[in-house]
Design a protein around this motif. Structure first.
Motif, PDB file in Angstrom:
ATOM      1  N   ALA A  66      16.760  11.824  26.783  1.00 29.82           N
ATOM      2  CA  ALA A  66      15.676  11.537  25.854  1.00 29.82           C
ATOM      3  C   ALA A  66      15.712  10.074  25.410  1.00 29.82           C
ATOM      4  N   ALA A  67      16.928   9.530  25.262  1.00 36.24           N
ATOM      5  CA  ALA A  67      17.057   8.129  24.846  1.00 36.24           C
ATOM      6  C   ALA A  67      16.461   7.190  25.884  1.00 36.24           C
ATOM      7  N   GLU A  68      16.679   7.496  27.172  1.00 37.75           N
ATOM      8  CA  GLU A  68      16.141   6.653  28.225  1.00 37.75           C
ATOM      9  C   GLU A  68      14.619   6.693  28.240  1.00 37.75           C
ATOM     10  N   ILE A  69      14.060   7.874  27.995  1.00 32.84           N
ATOM     11  CA  ILE A  69      12.605   8.004  27.956  1.00 32.84           C
ATOM     12  C   ILE A  69      12.039   7.253  26.757  1.00 32.84           C
ATOM     13  N   GLN A  70      12.730   7.310  25.618  1.00 34.16           N
ATOM     14  CA  GLN A  70      12.289   6.560  24.445  1.00 34.16           C
ATOM     15  C   GLN A  70      12.315   5.059  24.724  1.00 34.16           C
ATOM     16  N   MET A  71      13.354   4.597  25.426  1.00 34.77           N
ATOM     17  CA  MET A  71      13.422   3.190  25.799  1.00 34.77           C
ATOM     18  C   MET A  71      12.223   2.807  26.660  1.00 34.77           C
ATOM     19  N   PHE A  72      11.860   3.686  27.582  1.00 32.68           N
ATOM     20  CA  PHE A  72      10.744   3.384  28.472  1.00 32.68           C
ATOM     21  C   PHE A  72       9.440   3.267  27.695  1.00 32.68           C
ATOM     22  N   TRP A  73       9.179   4.199  26.797  1.00 33.82           N
ATOM     23  CA  TRP A  73       7.920   4.130  26.041  1.00 33.82           C
ATOM     24  C   TRP A  73       7.898   2.934  25.101  1.00 33.82           C
ATOM     25  N   LEU A  74       9.059   2.548  24.579  1.00 31.20           N
ATOM     26  CA  LEU A  74       9.131   1.318  23.796  1.00 31.20           C
ATOM     27  C   LEU A  74       8.762   0.123  24.671  1.00 31.20           C
ATOM     28  N   LEU A  75       9.260   0.118  25.897  1.00 35.88           N
ATOM     29  CA  LEU A  75       8.939  -0.957  26.836  1.00 35.88           C
ATOM     30  C   LEU A  75       7.448  -0.983  27.140  1.00 35.88           C
ATOM     31  N   VAL A  76       6.843   0.191  27.344  1.00 33.12           N
ATOM     32  CA  VAL A  76       5.408   0.250  27.621  1.00 33.12           C
ATOM     33  C   VAL A  76       4.613  -0.336  26.463  1.00 33.12           C
ATOM     34  N   PHE A  77       4.982   0.025  25.232  1.00 36.26           N
ATOM     35  CA  PHE A  77       4.288  -0.508  24.053  1.00 36.26           C
ATOM     36  C   PHE A  77       4.431  -2.029  23.974  1.00 36.26           C
ATOM     37  N   MET A  78       5.647  -2.532  24.176  1.00 40.38           N
ATOM     38  CA  MET A  78       5.874  -3.973  24.128  1.00 40.38           C
ATOM     39  C   MET A  78       5.106  -4.691  25.230  1.00 40.38           C
ATOM     40  N   THR A  79       5.026  -4.064  26.403  1.00 40.20           N
ATOM     41  CA  THR A  79       4.295  -4.662  27.511  1.00 40.20           C
ATOM     42  C   THR A  79       2.817  -4.792  27.182  1.00 40.20           C
TER      43      THR A  79
ATOM     44  N   LEU B 126       5.415 -12.461  37.223  1.00 39.56           N
ATOM     45  CA  LEU B 126       6.249 -11.695  36.296  1.00 39.56           C
ATOM     46  C   LEU B 126       5.477 -10.515  35.709  1.00 39.56           C
ATOM     47  N   ILE B 127       4.220 -10.756  35.355  1.00 36.77           N
ATOM     48  CA  ILE B 127       3.387  -9.689  34.802  1.00 36.77           C
ATOM     49  C   ILE B 127       3.182  -8.589  35.837  1.00 36.77           C
ATOM     50  N   ALA B 128       2.923  -8.976  37.092  1.00 36.59           N
ATOM     51  CA  ALA B 128       2.709  -7.983  38.153  1.00 36.59           C
ATOM     52  C   ALA B 128       3.952  -7.134  38.376  1.00 36.59           C
ATOM     53  N   VAL B 129       5.136  -7.767  38.416  1.00 38.91           N
ATOM     54  CA  VAL B 129       6.383  -7.020  38.609  1.00 38.91           C
ATOM     55  C   VAL B 129       6.599  -6.057  37.442  1.00 38.91           C
ATOM     56  N   THR B 130       6.321  -6.514  36.227  1.00 43.94           N
ATOM     57  CA  THR B 130       6.490  -5.661  35.046  1.00 43.94           C
ATOM     58  C   THR B 130       5.601  -4.428  35.124  1.00 43.94           C
ATOM     59  N   VAL B 131       4.336  -4.640  35.427  1.00 39.96           N
ATOM     60  CA  VAL B 131       3.392  -3.524  35.496  1.00 39.96           C
ATOM     61  C   VAL B 131       3.772  -2.565  36.618  1.00 39.96           C
TER      62      VAL B 131
ATOM     63  N   ASN C 232       6.796  -0.453  35.655  1.00 35.58           N
ATOM     64  CA  ASN C 232       6.421   0.567  34.681  1.00 35.58           C
ATOM     65  C   ASN C 232       5.663   1.717  35.332  1.00 35.58           C
ATOM     66  N   LEU C 233       4.754   1.385  36.265  1.00 39.41           N
ATOM     67  CA  LEU C 233       4.005   2.431  36.964  1.00 39.41           C
ATOM     68  C   LEU C 233       4.937   3.292  37.813  1.00 39.41           C
ATOM     69  N   ALA C 234       5.923   2.639  38.459  1.00 42.10           N
ATOM     70  CA  ALA C 234       6.876   3.383  39.279  1.00 42.10           C
ATOM     71  C   ALA C 234       7.710   4.334  38.427  1.00 42.10           C
ATOM     72  N   VAL C 235       8.122   3.886  37.246  1.00 39.74           N
ATOM     73  CA  VAL C 235       8.898   4.746  36.353  1.00 39.74           C
ATOM     74  C   VAL C 235       8.040   5.907  35.851  1.00 39.74           C
ATOM     75  N   CYS C 236       6.775   5.620  35.511  1.00 42.71           N
ATOM     76  CA  CYS C 236       5.860   6.686  35.078  1.00 42.71           C
ATOM     77  C   CYS C 236       5.733   7.754  36.155  1.00 42.71           C
TER      78      CYS C 236
ATOM     79  N   ALA D 294      12.523  -8.362  32.997  1.00 41.53           N
ATOM     80  CA  ALA D 294      13.896  -7.885  33.182  1.00 41.53           C
ATOM     81  C   ALA D 294      14.077  -6.494  32.585  1.00 41.53           C
ATOM     82  N   MET D 295      13.447  -6.236  31.448  1.00 39.56           N
ATOM     83  CA  MET D 295      13.521  -4.911  30.840  1.00 39.56           C
ATOM     84  C   MET D 295      12.850  -3.867  31.721  1.00 39.56           C
ATOM     85  N   ALA D 296      11.718  -4.227  32.328  1.00 40.23           N
ATOM     86  CA  ALA D 296      11.017  -3.291  33.208  1.00 40.23           C
ATOM     87  C   ALA D 296      11.856  -2.985  34.452  1.00 40.23           C
ATOM     88  N   VAL D 297      12.477  -4.015  35.026  1.00 44.36           N
ATOM     89  CA  VAL D 297      13.340  -3.808  36.195  1.00 44.36           C
ATOM     90  C   VAL D 297      14.546  -2.943  35.808  1.00 44.36           C
ATOM     91  N   GLU D 298      15.096  -3.186  34.621  1.00 45.25           N
ATOM     92  CA  GLU D 298      16.250  -2.406  34.153  1.00 45.25           C
ATOM     93  C   GLU D 298      15.892  -0.927  34.021  1.00 45.25           C
TER      94      GLU D 298
END
Length: 287
Positions: free
Chosen positions: A254-267, A206-211, A214-218, A123-127
């Motif tokens: 910048a906050a949105e980008i920080q959120m994304f990298w936090l998500l990548v680390f958690m993933t 779920l793992i596939a959707v998350t990855v 994340n790749l699409a956002v990158c 859900a975080m990745a989709v968000e």
């Protein structure tokens, strides 16, 4: 995360073996230390994360992403508290501290908090994908209320999915070396095999959707950075000067980008902890 903090490394070596009873457990003291350390680190880490979220800036606490992060931290904390003490008690007493009912509860906790954690991560990745790639739709339809609703639906859906073995769709067994319970992924009956495939399939989806999200956002962030660079270069060429220009407005803060990298680390952390168990379970299933 939760799975990694529940079962010691020595226990995972024998994942392929499962028995309904372990009359004489011979457990190593260093495994007790490992389990206790993982439990302490898991609890302390999640408590720190929750405190940091609670004392963060008001505008951050009101975002959808931080609502999901808080849900993830609470879910992981509960998963650790529901399972790790049983493992530690088994090491201390050198015997399973309960009967079949405790085994069922332990296995359900492993199933539920594992799948719930991956679901929230998805859900975080989709968000993040919607916030970066579909900003207009995100601003109109996604808010804290939607995040809370998503958490509620996630918990209810995973309860339904993970309670099925308790009604005969699958079987809970104790696994080597007798300190933890989980699905019998070698079940020969059709219902047990089908449920193992169902659970493993949901997790892998779920793992596939998350990855993929994340790749699409990158890809989008890289494209935005390149376009911004080209615009700055064109402005410099048109002016014929090398003076520094004001910073151009960016689509993403910048906050949105920080959120994304936090998500990548958690993933990365979550996948390292959960994929080996899910893949091994799926591979050992027999239809």
């Amino acid at each position: 995360m939760m799975i990694n903090g529940t079962v010691a490394l020595g226990d995972l070596i024998g994942l392929g073996h499962n028995h309904s009873s372990f009359p004489a457990l011979r457990l190593e003291s260093r495994s007790l230390v490992t389990s206790a350390t993982m439990f302490a680190v898991g609890v302390l880490g999640n408590l720190i994360a929750i405190v940091v979220l609670c004392v963060s800036k008001k505008e951050q606490k009101e975002t959808t992403f931080y609502t999901l992060v808080c849900g993830m931290a609470i879910t992981d904390l509960l998963g650790t508290c529901f399972t790790s003490p049983v493992v530690i008690a088994t090491y201390v007493s050198s015997r399973w501290p309960g009967g079949a009912l405790l085994c069922h509860f332990f296995s359900f906790s492993m199933l539920f908090f594992g799948s719930a954690g991956v679901s929230i991560l998805c859900a975080m990745a989709v968000e993040r994908y919607l916030a970066i790639n579909h900003a207009y739709f995100y601003s109109k339809h996604i808010d804290r209320t939607m995040a809370r609703f998503a958490l509620l639906v996630t918990y209810l859906a995973n309860i339904v999915l993970c309670v099925m073995p308790s009604f005969g769709f699958g079987r809970h067994v104790r696994h080597f070396p007798g300190t933890w319970c989980f699905l019998d992924w070698r079940a020969a009956d059709a219902l047990g095999a089908c449920y193992s495939f169902l659970y493993g399939g949901v997790m892998l989806l779920l793992i596939a959707v998350t990855v993929l999200c994340n790749l699409a956002v990158c890809r989008s962030l890289v494209g935005m950075n390149q376009r911004t660079g080209r615009v700055r270069t064109e402005l410099c060429e048109q002016s014929g000067s090398r003076r520094r220009f004001p910073r151009l407005p960016s689509v993403t803060s910048a906050a949105e980008i920080q959120m994304f990298w936090l998500l990548v680390f958690m993933t990365i952390v979550f996948l390292v902890c959960s994929i080996p168990l899910v893949v091994r379970k799926t591979v050992h299933c027999k239809p």
